[in-house]
Scaffold this active site. Sequence first.
Site, PDB file in Angstrom:
ATOM      1  CD  GLU A  44      -2.497   0.993   2.896  1.00 47.59           C
ATOM      2  OE1 GLU A  44      -3.506   1.741   2.911  1.00 47.59           O
ATOM      3  OE2 GLU A  44      -1.831   0.292   3.705  1.00 47.59           O
ATOM      4  CE  LYS A 111      -7.440   1.570   3.513  1.00 45.08           C
ATOM      5  NZ  LYS A 111      -6.096   2.081   4.432  1.00 45.08           N
ATOM      6  CB  CYS A 145      -4.309  -1.680   4.319  1.00 45.03           C
ATOM      7  SG  CYS A 145      -3.500  -1.846   6.039  1.00 45.03           S
TER       8      CYS A 145
END
Length: 261
Positions: A44, A111, A145
Amino acid sequence: MMNSLWISLVQSDIFWEDKEKNLHHYGRLIESVSGKSDLVVLPEMFSTGFSMNAGHLSETNEGLTMQAVRSWAERFQLAVCGSFLACNEKMQLFNRGFFITPDGSSWFYDKRHLFRMGDENLLFSAGNEQLIIPYKGWNIRLIICYDLRFPVWSRNVDKAYDLLICPANWPQVRRKVWDVLLKARALENYCYVCGVNRIGEDGHRIYYQGGSMLIDFKGDAICGCEDDNESVVTGIITKELLDDFRCKFPVWMDADSFEIK
Protein backbone atom coordinates in the site's frame (compact mmCIF):
# COMPACT_ATOMS: atom_id res chain seq x y z
CA MET A 1 -3.45 -26.75 -20.61
CA MET A 2 -4.14 -25.62 -17.06
CA ASN A 3 -4.88 -21.91 -16.59
CA SER A 4 -2.17 -20.87 -14.16
CA LEU A 5 -1.03 -17.43 -13.00
CA TRP A 6 2.45 -16.62 -11.66
CA ILE A 7 2.25 -13.95 -8.93
CA SER A 8 5.23 -12.11 -7.43
CA LEU A 9 4.98 -10.58 -3.95
CA VAL A 10 7.28 -7.58 -3.54
CA GLN A 11 7.98 -6.99 0.16
CA SER A 12 10.26 -4.06 0.94
CA ASP A 13 10.82 -1.00 3.10
CA ILE A 14 9.45 2.31 1.80
CA PHE A 15 11.52 5.50 1.76
CA TRP A 16 9.40 7.96 3.73
CA GLU A 17 7.73 10.51 1.44
CA ASP A 18 10.42 10.11 -1.24
CA LYS A 19 8.81 9.15 -4.54
CA GLU A 20 11.93 9.19 -6.68
CA LYS A 21 13.84 6.82 -4.39
CA ASN A 22 10.86 4.48 -4.09
CA LEU A 23 10.18 4.38 -7.81
CA HIS A 24 13.83 3.65 -8.54
CA HIS A 25 14.00 0.97 -5.84
CA TYR A 26 10.76 -0.81 -6.67
CA GLY A 27 11.51 -0.63 -10.37
CA ARG A 28 14.68 -2.67 -9.80
CA LEU A 29 12.78 -5.21 -7.70
CA ILE A 30 10.13 -5.66 -10.39
CA GLU A 31 12.78 -6.00 -13.08
CA SER A 32 14.14 -9.04 -11.21
CA VAL A 33 11.03 -11.07 -12.13
CA SER A 34 10.70 -9.92 -15.72
CA GLY A 35 9.91 -12.97 -17.83
CA LYS A 36 9.19 -15.04 -14.72
CA SER A 37 5.86 -13.60 -13.57
CA ASP A 38 2.41 -12.56 -14.82
CA LEU A 39 1.55 -10.20 -11.97
CA VAL A 40 3.53 -8.19 -9.41
CA VAL A 41 1.86 -6.97 -6.21
CA LEU A 42 3.33 -4.02 -4.25
CA PRO A 43 2.55 -2.73 -0.73
CA GLU A 44 0.00 0.00 0.00
CA MET A 45 1.17 3.54 -0.87
CA PHE A 46 4.46 2.08 -2.08
CA SER A 47 5.76 5.36 -3.51
CA THR A 48 5.33 7.52 -0.36
CA GLY A 49 4.59 5.39 2.68
CA PHE A 50 1.34 5.76 4.64
CA SER A 51 1.69 9.53 4.90
CA MET A 52 -0.99 12.08 5.70
CA ASN A 53 1.09 14.89 4.16
CA ALA A 54 -1.17 14.56 1.17
CA GLY A 55 -1.10 18.14 -0.09
CA HIS A 56 2.26 17.94 -1.84
CA LEU A 57 2.46 14.16 -2.26
CA SER A 58 -0.86 13.41 -3.98
CA GLU A 59 -1.04 13.01 -7.73
CA THR A 60 -3.52 12.12 -10.45
CA ASN A 61 -3.75 8.88 -12.40
CA GLU A 62 -1.40 10.49 -14.93
CA GLY A 63 1.24 11.54 -12.38
CA LEU A 64 4.79 10.36 -11.73
CA THR A 65 3.84 7.16 -9.89
CA MET A 66 1.42 5.86 -12.48
CA GLN A 67 3.75 6.85 -15.32
CA ALA A 68 6.38 4.60 -13.74
CA VAL A 69 3.93 1.75 -13.17
CA ARG A 70 2.72 1.85 -16.77
CA SER A 71 6.31 1.86 -17.95
CA TRP A 72 7.15 -1.21 -15.81
CA ALA A 73 4.08 -3.12 -17.00
CA GLU A 74 4.94 -2.53 -20.66
CA ARG A 75 8.70 -2.95 -20.35
CA PHE A 76 8.65 -6.10 -18.22
CA GLN A 77 5.45 -7.55 -19.75
CA LEU A 78 3.56 -8.18 -16.52
CA ALA A 79 0.67 -6.61 -14.62
CA VAL A 80 1.45 -4.38 -11.64
CA CYS A 81 -0.88 -3.89 -8.67
CA GLY A 82 -0.66 -1.76 -5.51
CA SER A 83 -1.89 1.59 -4.20
CA PHE A 84 -0.77 5.23 -4.24
CA LEU A 85 -1.69 8.60 -2.76
CA ALA A 86 -4.08 10.05 -5.33
CA CYS A 87 -6.12 13.18 -6.00
CA ASN A 88 -8.66 14.27 -8.60
CA GLU A 89 -9.18 17.58 -10.37
CA LYS A 90 -11.17 18.86 -7.37
CA MET A 91 -8.19 17.99 -5.11
CA GLN A 92 -10.14 15.32 -3.26
CA LEU A 93 -7.69 12.80 -1.83
CA PHE A 94 -7.84 9.02 -2.16
CA ASN A 95 -5.85 5.96 -1.17
CA ARG A 96 -6.14 4.55 -4.67
CA GLY A 97 -5.52 0.98 -5.73
CA PHE A 98 -4.34 0.29 -9.26
CA PHE A 99 -4.02 -2.65 -11.62
CA ILE A 100 -2.10 -1.97 -14.83
CA THR A 101 -1.57 -4.59 -17.55
CA PRO A 102 1.21 -4.83 -20.17
CA ASP A 103 -1.09 -3.56 -22.93
CA GLY A 104 -1.77 -0.37 -20.95
CA SER A 105 -5.23 -1.26 -19.64
CA SER A 106 -5.86 0.40 -16.27
CA TRP A 107 -8.22 -0.22 -13.37
CA PHE A 108 -8.50 1.89 -10.21
CA TYR A 109 -10.13 1.29 -6.82
CA ASP A 110 -10.49 3.86 -4.02
CA LYS A 111 -10.10 2.39 -0.54
CA ARG A 112 -13.51 1.93 1.08
CA HIS A 113 -12.60 1.69 4.77
CA LEU A 114 -10.37 4.54 5.90
CA PHE A 115 -8.16 3.93 8.93
CA ARG A 116 -9.51 6.40 11.48
CA MET A 117 -6.85 5.49 14.08
CA GLY A 118 -4.33 7.02 11.69
CA ASP A 119 -6.60 9.99 10.75
CA GLU A 120 -6.97 8.67 7.21
CA ASN A 121 -10.72 9.37 7.38
CA LEU A 122 -10.09 13.06 8.13
CA LEU A 123 -8.17 13.70 4.91
CA PHE A 124 -9.22 11.10 2.36
CA SER A 125 -12.48 10.36 0.59
CA ALA A 126 -13.79 6.81 0.80
CA GLY A 127 -14.57 4.83 -2.32
CA ASN A 128 -17.94 3.20 -2.79
CA GLU A 129 -17.39 0.94 -5.80
CA GLN A 130 -16.19 -2.65 -5.76
CA LEU A 131 -13.70 -3.56 -8.45
CA ILE A 132 -13.28 -6.86 -10.25
CA ILE A 133 -10.56 -7.03 -12.91
CA PRO A 134 -10.45 -9.52 -15.81
CA TYR A 135 -6.88 -10.65 -16.50
CA LYS A 136 -5.59 -13.72 -18.33
CA GLY A 137 -8.83 -15.65 -17.75
CA TRP A 138 -9.00 -14.73 -14.06
CA ASN A 139 -11.40 -12.43 -12.21
CA ILE A 140 -9.46 -10.45 -9.62
CA ARG A 141 -10.84 -8.38 -6.73
CA LEU A 142 -8.78 -5.55 -5.22
CA ILE A 143 -9.07 -4.23 -1.65
CA ILE A 144 -6.61 -2.19 0.45
CA CYS A 145 -5.24 -2.86 3.95
CA TYR A 146 -7.96 -1.91 6.50
CA ASP A 147 -10.61 -3.22 4.07
CA LEU A 148 -9.40 -6.69 5.03
CA ARG A 149 -11.22 -6.39 8.38
CA PHE A 150 -14.65 -6.05 6.77
CA PRO A 151 -15.92 -9.37 5.37
CA VAL A 152 -19.21 -8.01 4.01
CA TRP A 153 -17.36 -5.64 1.68
CA SER A 154 -15.16 -8.40 0.28
CA ARG A 155 -17.85 -11.12 0.13
CA ASN A 156 -17.54 -13.19 -3.02
CA VAL A 157 -21.10 -13.21 -4.35
CA ASP A 158 -21.87 -16.00 -6.86
CA LYS A 159 -18.17 -16.72 -7.48
CA ALA A 160 -17.66 -13.25 -8.94
CA TYR A 161 -13.89 -13.38 -8.41
CA ASP A 162 -11.12 -15.97 -8.17
CA LEU A 163 -8.31 -14.00 -6.55
CA LEU A 164 -8.46 -11.35 -3.81
CA ILE A 165 -5.48 -8.95 -3.61
CA CYS A 166 -4.73 -6.80 -0.55
CA PRO A 167 -1.77 -4.35 -0.63
CA ALA A 168 -1.10 -3.14 2.92
CA ASN A 169 0.87 -1.15 5.48
CA TRP A 170 -0.03 -3.44 8.40
CA PRO A 171 1.96 -2.76 11.62
CA GLN A 172 3.86 -5.48 13.45
CA VAL A 173 1.80 -4.99 16.64
CA ARG A 174 -1.26 -6.34 14.80
CA ARG A 175 0.57 -8.99 12.80
CA LYS A 176 -1.50 -11.88 14.25
CA VAL A 177 -4.67 -10.24 12.94
CA TRP A 178 -3.15 -9.94 9.46
CA ASP A 179 -2.32 -13.65 9.35
CA VAL A 180 -5.77 -14.71 10.56
CA LEU A 181 -7.78 -12.39 8.31
CA LEU A 182 -5.94 -13.30 5.12
CA LYS A 183 -6.76 -16.96 5.71
CA ALA A 184 -10.32 -16.18 6.77
CA ARG A 185 -11.00 -14.22 3.57
CA ALA A 186 -9.69 -17.15 1.51
CA LEU A 187 -11.81 -19.70 3.34
CA GLU A 188 -15.08 -17.77 3.40
CA ASN A 189 -14.80 -16.58 -0.20
CA TYR A 190 -13.49 -19.89 -1.65
CA CYS A 191 -10.77 -18.04 -3.53
CA TYR A 192 -7.03 -17.42 -3.63
CA VAL A 193 -5.79 -14.48 -1.54
CA CYS A 194 -2.62 -12.42 -1.99
CA GLY A 195 -1.61 -10.02 0.80
CA VAL A 196 1.52 -7.88 0.40
CA ASN A 197 2.83 -5.84 3.32
CA ARG A 198 5.83 -3.55 3.78
CA ILE A 199 8.73 -3.89 6.22
CA GLY A 200 10.77 -1.34 8.18
CA GLU A 201 9.87 1.78 10.17
CA ASP A 202 7.84 4.66 8.77
CA GLY A 203 7.97 8.38 9.50
CA HIS A 204 5.67 7.93 12.50
CA ARG A 205 8.06 5.36 14.04
CA ILE A 206 5.59 2.57 13.35
CA TYR A 207 7.27 -0.75 12.63
CA TYR A 208 6.22 -3.23 9.96
CA GLN A 209 7.29 -6.85 9.89
CA GLY A 210 5.97 -7.95 6.50
CA GLY A 211 4.23 -11.30 6.47
CA SER A 212 3.35 -11.09 2.78
CA MET A 213 1.82 -14.32 1.51
CA LEU A 214 -0.15 -16.05 -1.19
CA ILE A 215 -2.88 -18.36 0.14
CA ASP A 216 -5.03 -20.97 -1.56
CA PHE A 217 -8.78 -21.51 -1.24
CA LYS A 218 -8.26 -23.98 1.63
CA GLY A 219 -6.35 -21.43 3.71
CA ASP A 220 -2.92 -22.95 3.08
CA ALA A 221 0.09 -20.81 2.20
CA ILE A 222 1.42 -21.30 -1.33
CA CYS A 223 4.40 -19.02 -0.73
CA GLY A 224 5.40 -16.15 1.54
CA CYS A 225 8.14 -13.65 2.32
CA GLU A 226 10.44 -14.00 5.31
CA ASP A 227 9.67 -11.59 8.15
CA ASP A 228 11.70 -8.36 8.34
CA ASN A 229 13.50 -9.06 5.07
CA GLU A 230 13.23 -7.46 1.68
CA SER A 231 12.27 -10.17 -0.78
CA VAL A 232 10.50 -10.90 -4.03
CA VAL A 233 8.75 -14.27 -3.89
CA THR A 234 6.80 -15.83 -6.73
CA GLY A 235 4.05 -18.44 -6.47
CA ILE A 236 1.63 -20.05 -8.88
CA ILE A 237 -2.15 -20.36 -8.67
CA THR A 238 -4.25 -22.64 -10.87
CA LYS A 239 -7.80 -21.94 -12.01
CA GLU A 240 -8.74 -25.57 -12.66
CA LEU A 241 -7.93 -26.54 -9.06
CA LEU A 242 -10.16 -23.74 -7.79
CA ASP A 243 -13.00 -24.62 -10.16
CA ASP A 244 -12.80 -28.29 -9.19
CA PHE A 245 -12.99 -27.41 -5.49
CA ARG A 246 -15.97 -25.11 -6.03
CA CYS A 247 -17.75 -27.87 -7.94
CA LYS A 248 -17.13 -30.55 -5.31
CA PHE A 249 -17.84 -28.24 -2.33
CA PRO A 250 -20.36 -25.61 -3.56
CA VAL A 251 -20.67 -23.51 -0.40
CA TRP A 252 -21.42 -20.44 -2.51
CA MET A 253 -24.81 -21.86 -3.46
CA ASP A 254 -26.03 -21.61 0.14
CA ALA A 255 -24.72 -18.12 0.90
CA ASP A 256 -27.14 -15.49 2.23
CA SER A 257 -28.02 -12.68 -0.16
CA PHE A 258 -27.63 -9.09 0.98
CA GLU A 259 -27.30 -5.55 -0.28
CA ILE A 260 -24.55 -3.08 0.65
CA LYS A 261 -25.74 0.47 1.31
